[in-house]
Design an enzyme around this catalytic site. Structure first.
Site, PDB file in Angstrom:
ATOM      1  N   ASP A  96       4.741 -12.012  38.697  1.00 17.49           N
ATOM      2  CA  ASP A  96       4.574 -12.801  37.482  1.00 17.49           C
ATOM      3  C   ASP A  96       5.562 -13.965  37.415  1.00 17.49           C
ATOM      4  O   ASP A  96       5.239 -15.031  36.893  1.00 17.49           O
ATOM      5  CB  ASP A  96       4.752 -11.907  36.252  1.00 17.49           C
ATOM      6  N   GLY A  97       6.767 -13.759  37.952  1.00 12.40           N
ATOM      7  CA  GLY A  97       7.747 -14.844  37.955  1.00 12.40           C
ATOM      8  C   GLY A  97       7.296 -16.042  38.770  1.00 12.40           C
ATOM      9  O   GLY A  97       7.639 -17.183  38.445  1.00 12.40           O
ATOM     10  N   ASN A 125       5.460 -18.133  28.689  1.00 10.21           N
ATOM     11  CA  ASN A 125       5.719 -16.814  28.106  1.00 10.21           C
ATOM     12  C   ASN A 125       6.373 -16.896  26.730  1.00 10.21           C
ATOM     13  O   ASN A 125       5.747 -16.596  25.726  1.00 10.21           O
ATOM     14  CB  ASN A 125       6.591 -15.970  29.041  1.00 10.21           C
ATOM     15  N   ASP A 185      20.183  -9.804  17.007  1.00 17.67           N
ATOM     16  CA  ASP A 185      20.518 -10.291  18.343  1.00 17.67           C
ATOM     17  C   ASP A 185      19.784 -11.574  18.699  1.00 17.67           C
ATOM     18  O   ASP A 185      20.155 -12.244  19.656  1.00 17.67           O
ATOM     19  CB  ASP A 185      20.194  -9.218  19.381  1.00 17.67           C
ATOM     20  N   ALA A 230       5.300  -9.300  27.504  1.00 18.12           N
ATOM     21  CA  ALA A 230       6.537  -9.379  28.274  1.00 18.12           C
ATOM     22  C   ALA A 230       7.718  -8.934  27.397  1.00 18.12           C
ATOM     23  O   ALA A 230       7.750  -7.807  26.913  1.00 18.12           O
ATOM     24  CB  ALA A 230       6.720 -10.802  28.802  1.00 18.12           C
ATOM     25  N   TYR A 231       8.667  -9.824  27.167  1.00 13.61           N
ATOM     26  CA  TYR A 231       9.860  -9.500  26.382  1.00 13.61           C
ATOM     27  C   TYR A 231       9.484  -9.071  24.958  1.00 13.61           C
ATOM     28  O   TYR A 231      10.079  -8.147  24.390  1.00 13.61           O
ATOM     29  CB  TYR A 231      10.785 -10.722  26.356  1.00 13.61           C
TER      30      TYR A 231
END
Length: 438
Positions: free
Chosen positions: A183-184, A282, A312, A324-325
């Site tokens: 994916d990167g 993303n 955070d 993803a994240y």
């Protein structure tokens, strides 16, 4: 090497014109038609004698389901706005087509991965010798000793066109892209094109492979189908991000005394603004960085303050980035065809701060709160990380340049296949059924 870019487009969907869809009540026109999606529509409900007719609610092939009726009662209607943001198309109708046969291809290979050397060589030989295509390769890929010292690969390597990231602009020279990696690698390919992106064919040769649906075993037939224009597309929306920084520079003062005789130390002078723009596939992540204090940033939507993030940080993601994240931070997973922007807090101080989804057409703005104890840090798809100080701003909206990702089957099947294979979505041991008693 200079090349004229061959124009690429997806299959044309019928798009409604600005003046075709109007209200009969407001325009004193009883017989009006809706020419959107290529077919005429009967009169509005306010002018139709057969209110119970099912013809008024003919099902379309769009994600909206039935065509919405925009007249309400005898006199009310929705104000028509010609500045339509986007037309939601049926995912199954998004097909790749070429105005002219593609001639150039960009091959992106994951760096520092020895297992990709042989697939990379096989693919390049197939493209150059059997398809007579011009292959673009990043210069640092060819600096790998395993490629540079391979004499058998030398004749093929001489035909390559090379480029360097952040130095050479190849946006108008590439017809389509082939990614070898995970994916990167696809995220990196997206970052190379800050405008229109050629179609991307991604082979699963990395760790996760959520965005890479193709296996390399039968790459010849799969690449041939793409060259012939026989493939489905999923348009992955990107975020257009503008970072405005109050540019300051520290003035050096001899002996601690300025020209007017005033003693000064560590003086900063504002000399202008620095503007940077990015296309993000993303997510945009704003976090507290190395500081031990909570981040304290204000989030504006279309100019209105909607909340202050204390925690955070915050994630602003596309539907592609929702898996993803954002998913790790507790957000929902959104199909890439849904036009939306997701806002997800990272470990918020308030338990009631849940992720939200906003329309794709809005503009978000993130700034440090006036009473923030520390600065914040921002990154774009995990890259270009930089500090955000008081007075700086981050503007985010949906880009008009999506990433056209080539599907293995179709957008819906590929997405659920990735959920099952990569994320093990809803995988559990099945419950036993009751035994049948005689």
């Amino acid at each position: 090497m200079e090349m004229n870019r061959e124009k690429l487009c997806t299959s044309k969907a019928d798009v409604s014109s600005d003046s075709a869809y109007h209200c009969s009540t407001c325009h004193d026109d009883e017989e009006w038609s809706n020419t959107s999606r290529g077919r005429a529509k009967s009169r509005s409900l306010s002018a139709s004698p057969a209110l119970g007719s099912t013809k008024e609610f003919r099902r379309t092939r769009s994600l909206h389901g039935p065509c919405p009726v925009t007249t309400f009662g005898p006199k009310a209607c929705m104000l028509q706005n010609p500045k339509t943001i986007m037309h939601i198309q049926d995912p199954a109708s998004q097909r790749l087509t070429w105005n002219k046969p593609p001639k150039s291809v960009l091959v992106i290979k994951k760096i520092r991965d020895a297992s990709l050397l042989q697939p990379f060589k096989e693919l390049c030989v197939y493209l150059t010798e059997e398809n007579n295509m011009i292959v673009y390769v990043e210069k640092k890929v060819l600096e790998d000793p395993a490629i540079a010292n391979d004499d058998n690969f030398g004749p093929v390597k001489k035909k390559f066109c090379t480029f360097r990231e952040d130095y050479d602009d190849i946006s108008n020279q590439i017809d389509f892209i082939i990614c070898l990696g995970g994916d990167g690698t696809l995220l990196y390919a997206s970052s190379l094109f800050q405008g229109s992106v050629p179609p991307v064919m991604a082979f699963h040769l990395g760790s996760l492979g959520f965005l890479t649906p193709f296996n390399f075993e039968n790459f010849q037939s799969q690449v041939t189908q793409v060259i012939e224009g026989n493939a489905a597309l999923v348009l992955r929306s990107r975020l257009k991000v503008k970072v405005v920084k109050e540019h300051r520079e520290k003035m050096t003062v001899q002996n601690g005394i300025e020209e007017n005789g005033v003693v000064s130390t560590n003086l900063e002078k504002e000399v202008g603004k620095q503007i940077m723009q990015y296309q993000v596939l993303n997510e945009v992540v704003v976090d507290r960085g190395p500081s031990s204090y909570l981040s304290n940033v204000d989030v504006f939507l279309d100019g209105h303050l909607i909340t202050t993030v204390q925690g955070d940080g915050v994630i602003v993601s596309t539907p592609t980035g929702s898996t993803a994240y954002a998913a790790a931070a507790g957000a929902s997973m959104i199909h890439p065809n849904v036009p939306a922007i997701m806002i997800t807090p990272i470990c918020p101080h308030s338990l009631s701060f849940r992720p939200i989804v906003v329309p794709a057409g809005v503009e978000l703005k993130i700034m440090l709160s006036p009473d923030a104890r520390n600065t914040a840090w921002v990154s774009f798809d995990g890259r270009k990380r930089q500090e955000i100080c008081h007075g700086d701003s981050i503007s985010i909206t949906t880009s008009c340049y999506p990433l056209p990702s080539i599907c293995f089957r179709d957008p819906v099947s590929d997405w659920f296949e990735s959920l099952a294979e990569c994320l093990h979505w809803n995988v559990r041991k099945k419950q036993n059924n009751f035994a049948v008693e005689e």
